[in-house]
Write an enzyme that holds these catalytic residues in place. Structure first.
Site, mmCIF file in Angstrom:
data_model
loop_
_atom_site.group_PDB
_atom_site.id
_atom_site.type_symbol
_atom_site.label_atom_id
_atom_site.label_comp_id
_atom_site.label_asym_id
_atom_site.label_seq_id
_atom_site.Cartn_x
_atom_site.Cartn_y
_atom_site.Cartn_z
ATOM 1 N N HIS A 58 -11.173 -3.996 9.856
ATOM 2 C CA HIS A 58 -11.895 -3.725 8.609
ATOM 3 C C HIS A 58 -13.078 -2.777 8.820
ATOM 4 O O HIS A 58 -13.914 -2.635 7.940
ATOM 5 C CB HIS A 58 -12.408 -5.035 7.987
ATOM 6 C CG HIS A 58 -11.329 -5.851 7.341
ATOM 7 N ND1 HIS A 58 -10.368 -6.515 8.063
ATOM 8 C CD2 HIS A 58 -11.056 -6.112 6.032
ATOM 9 C CE1 HIS A 58 -9.563 -7.163 7.229
ATOM 10 N NE2 HIS A 58 -9.948 -6.928 5.998
ATOM 11 N N GLU A 115 0.806 -1.227 0.000
ATOM 12 C CA GLU A 115 0.000 0.000 0.000
ATOM 13 C C GLU A 115 0.832 1.268 0.000
ATOM 14 O O GLU A 115 0.573 2.214 -0.754
ATOM 15 C CB GLU A 115 -0.972 0.019 1.191
ATOM 16 C CG GLU A 115 -2.138 -0.955 1.069
ATOM 17 C CD GLU A 115 -1.802 -2.363 1.523
ATOM 18 O OE1 GLU A 115 -0.655 -2.592 1.974
ATOM 19 O OE2 GLU A 115 -2.672 -3.252 1.444
#
Lengths: 327, 342
Positions: free
Chosen positions: A129, A60
């Site tokens: 999440h 990322e």
């Protein structure tokens, strides 16, 4: 008019902008061959090829920095965060380079990029999440932060974000991808910096964004039956905040309730309250109330998760309390 | 303690340089050295602030690589960026003015020593955190490939040179970007300036494999070790890597073994490096070595080299005057450059 699901509205926005400007490209995890975890880039790989819909390794921070470099040299990248929480791993590139580099370079470079993907609390996805990074990122100078909430604004805002010459953090909500709405057949763009007055009213101003807009809308149905007339504003732009729209509403209702999904500490609401005190203190008839998520990692257990985020009944009760204290 | 890596015996590359090219390299190295010496003087006289990291001793790397590039190629640097910016063509007066925080600085006085930028010279920065420039450089290289292969622009063959130090090669962004560069055959040179020390952390104490160039092999990428105190050797390696990149054959990892003649920054007391180590490397001064090379090969006479030094000294003095005489940024412009106006 065509009935469109929110994820398809986003897809149409990307497709249209990629067709309009060949410097626009998408990158991220599983955006290409797989079509995106929520199918926002479905079939675009076949249409535009592997360089314009670039499947990246799971790295990322590096692929975000790569997008910054591509943006500095004239391309217009759209990063998909498979889950926005993953972009905590890219915090340095988003903050130091996407956010600050234009300033530290004295205007040498502009960084037209969009970082988009699903945020918010889903259904029992667990703490990592279920994050709301908008609050974490709001202190970074140079970033625009936008949250969409309907298929209509999702499409129009994403098109505007892609055309903007600055880095835009674009938050979708993991539980809103299947919302349906009739969208215009003609092309449209929704400005990034304008809040949306969802319901005009006179008794109290409710400021909200993303999925909480829909919780507020549910609460309003109950409130209407009780003769209460709230004004509902979807902030859309979380940074910068649209104080023209917010201020006009406060001058009408003199009462404000903020309903947000981020945590209370250091949240979007915290910043709004501070700014309202700076700008509109004399207009207020009551202290601003905020309804936020609890300051805890989102628990997996469904009942505990429900207790973590604000529910429509709580909104209804908070508005009733505020109106009952009417001076 | 781990055993210190012994320097390999480098073979001198065959001389293939004209007098003119030699003087370009020499002038660039002198510019870097004199500029940094002036920075040290200004810092100690209290005219320059913040963290200032000087490049003395490493000049052969900047000149050898960047003078092998075209003017439309890209350069990406670290916090030790003054000399990379100068080699890339950013005028000394604008770099000096930046260090003085002036409006005429290459970053308009907003960046400072560690944030030098110039879009006009394709100088991508000035990145102050370890490793964060590598992905940005990768993005510039991706952009070249994108224009060539996705947009069909055959003229888009620009190469990106990305500089960083030995300490950075233990950071994830280094490995992540080597992977992507090799995977997508991007036109980029990863240039490690291994000066043996990450502030006070000796390279051998920080890494399980001190020979950094060997780390290229797992990505299927050429990794080349070069004497970073020999500008001719660096140039030869760089030219080959640039040619490969420009031809679409992908990235190269270059490990230049070099040494910084000063502390990590001007705030570093530099107490850990031994006198013997410093003296051994000072004896390998790349500028003295190249002077001897130019004279020995009849590429320049001492008088010509002195003319270069005098000319550069004048340029540095003029840069200083320019920086001192330049205006500060206007307080009214405090918020300027936060956002681009569409």
């Amino acid at each position: 008019m065509a009935e469109t699901l929110l994820f398809n509205a986003l897809r149409e926005a990307i497709d249209e902008e990629m067709g309009r400007d060949d410097t626009v490209f998408v990158l991220g995890e599983d955006v290409g061959v797989y079509g995106g975890s929520y199918k926002v880039t479905k079939d675009l790989y076949e249409k535009y090829g592997e360089l314009r819909v670039l499947d990246t390794p799971i790295a990322e921070n590096s692929f975000t920095g790569m997008a910054v470099g591509a943006a500095m040299t004239g391309l217009r990248p759209i990063i998909e965060g498979m889950n926005m929480g993953f972009l905590l791993l890219a915090f340095n590139q988003i903050a130091n380079n996407a956010g600050m580099l234009r300033y530290t370079s004295g205007g040498n470079y502009k960084i037209p990029m969009v970082i988009r993907g699903p945020g918010g609390v889903g259904r029992q996805l667990g703490a990592e999440h279920s994050q709301r990074l908008e609050a974490y990122f709001q202190a970074v100078p140079g970033l625009k932060i936008v949250a969409c909430s309907t298929p209509y604004n999702a499409k129009g805002l994403l098109k505007a974000a892609i055309r903007d010459d600055n880095p835009v953090l674009f938050f979708e909500h993991v539980l809103l991808y299947n919302l349906k709405e009739d969208l215009p057949n003609h092309e449209y763009v929704v400005p990034l910096d304008k809040a949306e007055v969802v319901r005009s009213g006179k008794d109290v101003t409710i400021l909200t964004y993303s999925r909480m807009r829909h919780h507020v809308t549910q609460a309003v149905k109950g409130l209407e039956k009780k003769g209460i007339d709230p004004e509902v504003i979807d902030l859309i732009s979380l940074k910068p905040l649209d104080f023209d729209t917010i201020g006009a509403s406060i001058k009408k209702t003199h009462r404000v309730i903020i309903v947000e999904e981020c945590m209370k500490t250091g949240g979007i609401g915290a910043e709004i309250i501070a700014s309202i005190n700076d700008r509109y203190f004399d207009e207020l008839d009551a202290p601003v109330v905020r309804l936020s998520s609890q300051d805890i990692p989102t628990p997996y257990n469904g009942k505990l998760e429900t207790l973590t985020i604000v529910q429509p009944k709580q909104i209804e009760a908070a508005v009733e309390n505020m109106v009952a204290l009417k001076v | 303690m781990v055993q210190e890596r012994t320097l390999p015996q480098f073979q001198a590359p065959p001389a293939q340089i004209s007098s003119e090219e030699g003087l370009v390299l020499y002038e660039d190295m002198i510019l870097g050295r004199f500029f940094e010496d002036k920075c040290a003087e200004m810092y100690y006289r209290g005219k320059m602030f913040g963290f200032v990291h000087l490049y003395n001793g490493q000049e052969a790397v900047s000149s050898g690589v960047i003078k092998s590039l075209r003017s439309d190629d890209y350069v990406c640097s670290t916090y030790r960026d003054h000399v990379h910016a100068l080699s890339a063509g950013v005028p000394a007066k604008n770099v000096m003015a930046e260090l003085f925080g002036k409006e005429t600085g290459c970053s308009k006085g907003r960046g400072g020593s560690m944030h030098l930028f110039s879009s006009e010279h394709n100088m991508l920065g000035g990145f102050a955190f370890i490793g964060e420039g590598i992905p940005v450089a990768l993005g510039a290289a991706f952009q070249s490939r994108y224009r060539r292969d996705a947009l069909g622009d055959a003229s888009a063959d620009q190469v990106t040179a990305c500089f960083f130090g030995d300490g950075t090669t233990n950071n994830g962004q280094f490995f992540e970007c080597l992977n992507m560069a090799a995977l997508w055959k991007l036109p980029i040179l990863f240039v490690v300036e291994n000066n043996k020390w990450a502030i006070g952390m000796a390279h051998e104490r920080a890494t399980s494999q001190p020979e950094i160039y060997k780390k290229a092999a797992v990505f299927g990428m050429p990794g080349i070790e070069v004497d970073g105190m020999d500008v001719m050797a660096v140039r030869a390696v760089a030219q080959e890597a640039v040619a490969r990149a420009r031809a679409g054959e992908g990235p190269t990892l270059i490990e230049a073994l070099t040494y910084r003649f000063r502390g990590h920054s001007l705030a570093d007391p530099d107490e850990l490096r031994s006198k013997a180590e410093k003296e051994a490397w000072l004896a390998r001064d790349p500028i003295k070595r190249f002077e001897a090379y130019l004279v020995e090969h009849n590429l320049a006479e001492e008088g010509t080299l002195k003319e270069v030094r005098d000319r550069i000294q004048t340029r540095i003095d003029d840069a200083l005057t320019f920086a001192e005489d330049s205006p500060e940024p206007s307080p009214e412009d405090l918020y300027k450059y936060i956002f681009a106006e569409s």
